[in-house]
Design a protein around this motif. Structure first.
Motif, short mmCIF file in Angstrom:
data_model
loop_
_atom_site.label_atom_id
_atom_site.label_comp_id
_atom_site.label_asym_id
_atom_site.label_seq_id
_atom_site.Cartn_x
_atom_site.Cartn_y
_atom_site.Cartn_z
N THR A 1 -4.05 28.09 57.22
CA THR A 1 -3.67 29.36 56.58
C THR A 1 -3.55 29.18 55.08
O THR A 1 -3.98 30.05 54.30
CB THR A 1 -2.34 29.87 57.16
OG1 THR A 1 -2.49 30.11 58.56
CG2 THR A 1 -1.91 31.17 56.48
N LEU A 2 -2.98 28.07 54.64
CA LEU A 2 -2.90 27.79 53.20
C LEU A 2 -4.30 27.72 52.59
O LEU A 2 -4.56 28.28 51.52
CB LEU A 2 -2.17 26.47 52.95
CG LEU A 2 -0.67 26.45 53.20
CD1 LEU A 2 -0.12 25.04 52.99
CD2 LEU A 2 0.06 27.42 52.27
N LEU A 3 -5.21 27.03 53.26
CA LEU A 3 -6.56 26.88 52.74
C LEU A 3 -7.31 28.21 52.77
O LEU A 3 -7.96 28.60 51.77
CB LEU A 3 -7.32 25.84 53.56
CG LEU A 3 -6.76 24.41 53.55
CD1 LEU A 3 -7.52 23.52 54.53
CD2 LEU A 3 -6.82 23.82 52.16
N GLY A 4 -7.20 28.92 53.86
CA GLY A 4 -7.93 30.17 54.00
C GLY A 4 -7.45 31.27 53.07
O GLY A 4 -8.22 32.14 52.67
N SER A 5 -6.17 31.23 52.71
CA SER A 5 -5.60 32.26 51.83
C SER A 5 -5.89 32.01 50.36
O SER A 5 -5.64 32.87 49.51
CB SER A 5 -4.08 32.32 52.02
OG SER A 5 -3.48 31.12 51.52
N GLY A 6 -6.40 30.81 50.05
CA GLY A 6 -6.62 30.45 48.65
C GLY A 6 -5.41 29.82 48.00
O GLY A 6 -5.41 29.52 46.80
N ALA A 7 -4.33 29.61 48.76
CA ALA A 7 -3.12 29.01 48.20
C ALA A 7 -3.28 27.52 47.93
O ALA A 7 -2.47 26.94 47.21
CB ALA A 7 -1.95 29.23 49.17
N ALA A 8 -4.30 26.91 48.51
CA ALA A 8 -4.56 25.48 48.29
C ALA A 8 -6.06 25.26 48.25
O ALA A 8 -6.81 25.85 49.06
CB ALA A 8 -3.93 24.64 49.41
N LEU A 9 -6.51 24.42 47.33
CA LEU A 9 -7.93 24.09 47.24
C LEU A 9 -8.38 23.24 48.41
O LEU A 9 -9.50 23.36 48.90
CB LEU A 9 -8.22 23.32 45.95
CG LEU A 9 -8.06 24.04 44.61
CD1 LEU A 9 -8.31 23.06 43.48
CD2 LEU A 9 -9.01 25.22 44.52
N ASP A 10 -7.49 22.33 48.82
CA ASP A 10 -7.80 21.36 49.86
C ASP A 10 -6.49 20.84 50.43
O ASP A 10 -5.40 21.28 50.00
CB ASP A 10 -8.64 20.21 49.28
CG ASP A 10 -8.06 19.65 47.98
OD1 ASP A 10 -6.82 19.54 47.88
OD2 ASP A 10 -8.84 19.34 47.06
N THR A 11 -6.57 19.91 51.37
CA THR A 11 -5.34 19.43 52.01
C THR A 11 -4.47 18.61 51.07
O THR A 11 -3.27 18.48 51.31
CB THR A 11 -5.67 18.59 53.25
OG1 THR A 11 -6.57 17.52 52.89
CG2 THR A 11 -6.34 19.45 54.32
N LYS A 12 -5.05 18.09 49.99
CA LYS A 12 -4.23 17.38 48.99
C LYS A 12 -3.24 18.32 48.32
O LYS A 12 -2.23 17.88 47.78
CB LYS A 12 -5.12 16.73 47.93
CG LYS A 12 -5.90 15.52 48.40
CD LYS A 12 -6.85 15.02 47.33
CE LYS A 12 -6.11 14.51 46.11
NZ LYS A 12 -7.05 13.95 45.10
N MET A 13 -3.54 19.62 48.36
CA MET A 13 -2.65 20.59 47.74
C MET A 13 -1.62 21.16 48.71
O MET A 13 -0.97 22.16 48.40
CB MET A 13 -3.46 21.74 47.12
CG MET A 13 -3.83 21.53 45.66
SD MET A 13 -4.43 23.05 44.90
CE MET A 13 -2.94 24.06 44.91
N VAL A 14 -1.46 20.56 49.86
CA VAL A 14 -0.33 20.92 50.72
C VAL A 14 0.88 20.21 50.13
O VAL A 14 1.13 19.04 50.37
CB VAL A 14 -0.57 20.48 52.18
CG1 VAL A 14 0.64 20.82 53.04
CG2 VAL A 14 -1.82 21.16 52.72
N TYR A 15 1.62 20.94 49.29
CA TYR A 15 2.67 20.35 48.47
C TYR A 15 4.06 20.46 49.10
O TYR A 15 5.06 20.34 48.39
CB TYR A 15 2.71 21.05 47.10
CG TYR A 15 1.53 20.76 46.20
CD1 TYR A 15 0.85 19.56 46.24
CD2 TYR A 15 1.12 21.72 45.26
CE1 TYR A 15 -0.22 19.31 45.38
CE2 TYR A 15 0.06 21.48 44.40
CZ TYR A 15 -0.60 20.27 44.47
OH TYR A 15 -1.65 20.01 43.61
N TRP A 16 4.15 20.71 50.38
CA TRP A 16 5.46 20.81 51.00
C TRP A 16 6.34 19.60 50.68
O TRP A 16 5.83 18.49 50.45
CB TRP A 16 5.31 20.90 52.52
CG TRP A 16 4.72 22.20 53.00
CD1 TRP A 16 4.94 23.45 52.49
CD2 TRP A 16 3.82 22.36 54.10
NE1 TRP A 16 4.23 24.39 53.21
CE2 TRP A 16 3.54 23.76 54.20
CE3 TRP A 16 3.24 21.48 55.02
CZ2 TRP A 16 2.70 24.27 55.19
CZ3 TRP A 16 2.40 22.00 56.00
CH2 TRP A 16 2.14 23.37 56.08
#
Length: 389
Positions: free
Chosen positions: A225-240
């Motif tokens: 969902t993060l990737l598909g929404s544009g909130a993250a470029l890739d999994t490296k941007m999962v900043y939780w």
């Protein structure tokens, strides 16, 4: 529910002979990533000297490397199975970077924030097109890339186990933030928070508290969902603040600020490993995880970032206001058996006692500023402490 005034770090230390661990369990490993700023040795303003410093420091690329901007350098410790080994490795890597920095007229700064305003435009890492795309898509949010954190990896865990453990570690993230709070100043002013980095970083749409995951499939859907929404470029941007690592078989705790003194860095790693070990023990024993309301935990995170260790926090289970010191001691009590099993209880209790006595990093920064009202004194304090090996 956390019991207020249950004990002290010293009381917990005295229980070392009465607590047990997981007999026959495979020891969990720990690895730490630390981000540092480079500042001019005379003016203490950040300088884009990372390429020069890294070239001079040498070392293995996987241990000393660039970060998102040219003001920053990062170390990645080798995998350690003891706190003593981790301390030795972190100290050696810090010494290597500090020596290289001085050769180029710089100081190494374990600061979560630049403290004073940057001069000129943001210097992104030249050889990372990804950083350019990030800046194009997210605009001014990339200003927070100059902030520095500490990422603690606990392994070895498969994804299913990491997701289950994350749900049980999640309620303690605010306490870890309070213990490490070390960013009261940002862009030349006191933010009124002990950890402004925690607040600034949570402005990213892919950052902040992770959801409570009902399954590994739920976790994977959340990432997609993060990737598909544009909130993250890739999994490296999962900043939780907490996540299964995308690169290693570990659970990665990303919430704490950088702290300049090595003992607090080691304490954070000890607490993280013991939290994971405690969660594994509870899962193996089929102990249900206490329910935590998302709204209460979000407020507890903010209160921890605002008050730090010197003020108050919120019990993540009830929302009751408690002294932050009580919450820190409750954490130590909660994981004391696993700290003892790893041989870390003595150091953890002693270091926590010193933090409660001498104050958090944020408190010490403000004390340095209060002497003359000069932020240069804050930066000098941070540099001196970072390089005090």
């Amino acid at each position: 529910m956390i019991e207020p005034g249950k004990g002290t770090a010293s009381n917990t230390l005295r229980t070392i002979g009465r607590v047990g661990g997981r007999a026959g369990a495979v020891p969990l490993t720990v690895g730490v990533e630390e981000e540092f700023l480079l500042v001019d040795a005379r003016t203490f303003k950040v300088v884009p000297a990372a390429p020069l410093v890294l070239a001079t420091a040498g070392g293995e690329p996987h241990e000393l490397h660039a970060e998102g901007t040219r003001y920053q350098v990062e170390i990645s410790s080798p995998i350690a199975d003891s706190a003593a080994t981790l301390r030795e490795e972190l100290g050696a890597l810090r010494r290597s970077l500090a020596k290289a920095a001085r050769m180029h007229g710089c100081r190494l700064l374990a600061s979560p924030s630049p403290v004073v305003a940057l001069d000129g435009p943001l210097h992104l890492t030249d050889d990372e097109p990804r950083q350019r795309e990030q800046h194009r898509r997210f605009g001014a949010l990339t200003d927070t890339l100059v902030g520095c954190g500490r990422h603690i990896h606990i392994g070895t865990l498969d994804v299913d186990t990491a997701v289950a453990v994350a749900n049980r570690v999640r309620p303690w993230l605010p306490t870890l933030i309070a213990l490490a709070a070390n960013s009261p100043y940002w862009q030349g002013r006191d933010t009124g928070h002990a950890s402004w980095r925690a607040m600034a970083w949570s402005a990213w749409p892919s950052a902040g508290l992770p959801p409570h995951f009902t399954s590994t499939a739920h976790y994977r859907r959340s990432v997609q969902t993060l990737l598909g929404s544009g909130a993250a470029l890739d999994t490296k941007m999962v900043y939780w603040d907490l996540r299964p690592s995308g690169n290693w078989p570990t659970l990665e705790i990303r919430a704490p600020d950088m702290s300049p003194d090595l003992e607090t860095a080691v304490l954070q790693a000890e607490l993280a490993r013991a939290l994971v070990a405690t969660a594994l023990r509870e899962i193996a024993g089929h102990h249900p995880a206490p329910e935590v309301r998302d709204d209460v935990l979000r407020l507890a995170r903010w209160r921890a970032a605002h008050d730090g260790l010197e003020g108050f926090g919120l019990d993540p289970y009830t929302g009751a206001e408690l002294p932050a010191a009580d919450l820190a001691e409750a954490l130590l009590d909660h994981i004391a058996p696993e700290l003892a099993a790893a041989g870390d209880l003595d150091h953890a209790a002693t270091t926590l006692t010193a933090l409660l006595r001498d104050g958090s990093g944020a408190h010490r920064q403000r004390a340095a500023f209060a002497r003359r009202g000069d932020l240069t004194d804050v930066l000098r304090h941070l540099a001196d402490t970072t390089e005090a090996f």
